[in-house]
Design an enzyme around this catalytic site. Structure first.
Site, PDB file in Angstrom:
ATOM      1  CB  SER A  23      -1.502  -6.107 -11.457  1.00  0.00           C
ATOM      2  OG  SER A  23      -0.606  -5.814 -10.397  1.00  0.00           O
ATOM      3  CD  GLU A  60       2.092  -3.896 -15.971  1.00  0.00           C
ATOM      4  OE1 GLU A  60       2.238  -2.784 -15.422  1.00  0.00           O
ATOM      5  OE2 GLU A  60       1.760  -4.916 -15.338  1.00  0.00           O
ATOM      6  CG  HIS A  79       0.366  -1.248 -12.498  1.00  0.00           C
ATOM      7  ND1 HIS A  79       0.935  -2.341 -13.121  1.00  0.00           N
ATOM      8  CD2 HIS A  79      -0.224  -1.722 -11.370  1.00  0.00           C
ATOM      9  CE1 HIS A  79       0.702  -3.429 -12.388  1.00  0.00           C
ATOM     10  NE2 HIS A  79      -0.002  -3.083 -11.326  1.00  0.00           N
TER      11      HIS A  79
END
Length: 341
Positions: A143, A243, A314
């Site tokens: 992230s 992602e 995620h």
């Protein structure tokens, strides 16, 4: 357990692949020789936990601490754990100082970021990587931690670990779902230097092929926002992994246009699309394209393999990936395989 996502040899014998994509234009051997892989961990080594982005409580990291201690590692807890400055794990200076101390400490063999959120971009240009370059160690997270992966991979050629963080460890290991167990154990396997092979199911949007290259990437929003900075990735000849979560489809489209316009999609060895969970369109503002359609529109003129629905991002199926190291991607009629080399 969904066996399609387990680390296994599933579908290996059944897949028929086109020939390996030529990479004659890229200095592969020279590129590989420059890769620096931090020492793999052994029992008794130390993992430090810090919170360079969002805040987390001391109790919030305890499941991760207890499990990693059971693996035989010593755990040291950074000064940012338990601190809170609005959404951040302490002020910019507190987060900078904590991470800097762990980067400099030769007694630490790996650094796990406690959680993502936002904030690393606020301190990245003030970090001094001099000691880290002399004594590389594994940097773990995903992230917002993509800022660190990109910066370290691009500027220093040092491998990092894109993986779950402390806030993803289950409170009760005995009640965890099999996919949670598998993905968290993949962190241990990666830190120990074990080879891995991950599989993903076939999709109609996949583009078949076989490619070898250094794996780079992470969160799409972070990579797009890195454009033009010291943390900007050179993707030529590499396998790019992407992602994201919580973005409107129009913004996903805009970010992929950013990658295309900056040339990041033009000379890839391969493209891996992990978990993408888009926000629903606002009423009356229907975008009209799926994530798969957005991606394939941007890469239709290229011929490298493209894999969708890869188990990372995620989501619970979030296996550890060694960014900055050599991988083999095989996208076939029965599914996809990514293996470390």
């Amino acid at each position: 357990m969904n066996r399609k996502y387990f680390i296994s040899s599933l579908v290996t014998s059944a897949i028929v692949f086109p020939s390996l994509k030529s990479r004659a234009d890229f200095p592969v051997e020279e590129e590989i020789s420059k890769i620096k892989i931090p020492p793999y961990l052994k029992p008794g080594d130390t993992i430090a936990i810090t919170s360079p982005a969002g805040s987390i409580s001391l109790s919030g990291i305890q499941p991760a601490v207890q499990l990693m201690e059971s693996w035989g590692y010593k755990i040291t807890i950074g000064s940012t754990i338990g601190k809170k400055d609005f959404t951040y794990g302490g002020t910019d200076k507190e987060r900078l100082d904590d991470l800097q101390q762990q980067l400099d400490n030769p007694a630490i063999q790996a650094i796990m970021c406690a959680r993502g959120g936002y904030g690393i971009v606020r301190i990245i240009d003030q970090l001094d990587f001099t000691e880290f370059i002399k004594h590389p160690k594994w940097l773990i997270g995903f992230s917002d931690v993509t800022v660190l992966h990109c910066h370290i991979n691009q500027n220093f050629g040092i491998a990092t670990l894109h993986a779950k963080m402390c806030n993803s460890f289950p409170d009760d290991w005995t009640k965890a779902e099999p996919i949670q167990i598998s993905t968290i154990l993949s962190i241990r396997q990666a830190l120990a230097g074990e080879d891995f092979k991950y599989t993903a199911p076939t999709t109609q949007s996949n583009r078949l092929g076989k490619a070898e290259g250094v794996l780079v990437g992470g969160n799409l929003s972070i990579i797009a926002s890195n454009s033009g900075t010291k943390s900007d990735l050179d993707t030529a000849g590499k396998i790019l992994f992407l992602e994201d979560t919580g973005e409107y489809l129009y913004n996903i489209d805009r970010m992929f246009w950013n990658l295309k316009r900056t040339g990041k999609l033009a000379h890839l060895a391969g493209l891996i699309i992990g978990g993408f969970s888009a926000k629903p369109d606002d009423p009356g503002e229907i975008f009209g394209k799926t994530t798969e359609e957005i991606v394939m529109e941007k890469v239709k003129e290229y011929d490298y393999p493209v894999c969708f629905n890869f188990p990372s991002g995620h989501q619970r199926a979030n296996f550890a990936l060694k960014c900055g190291t050599q991988h083999l991607l095989e996208v076939g009629k029965e599914g996809s395989i990514l293996r470390s080399l």
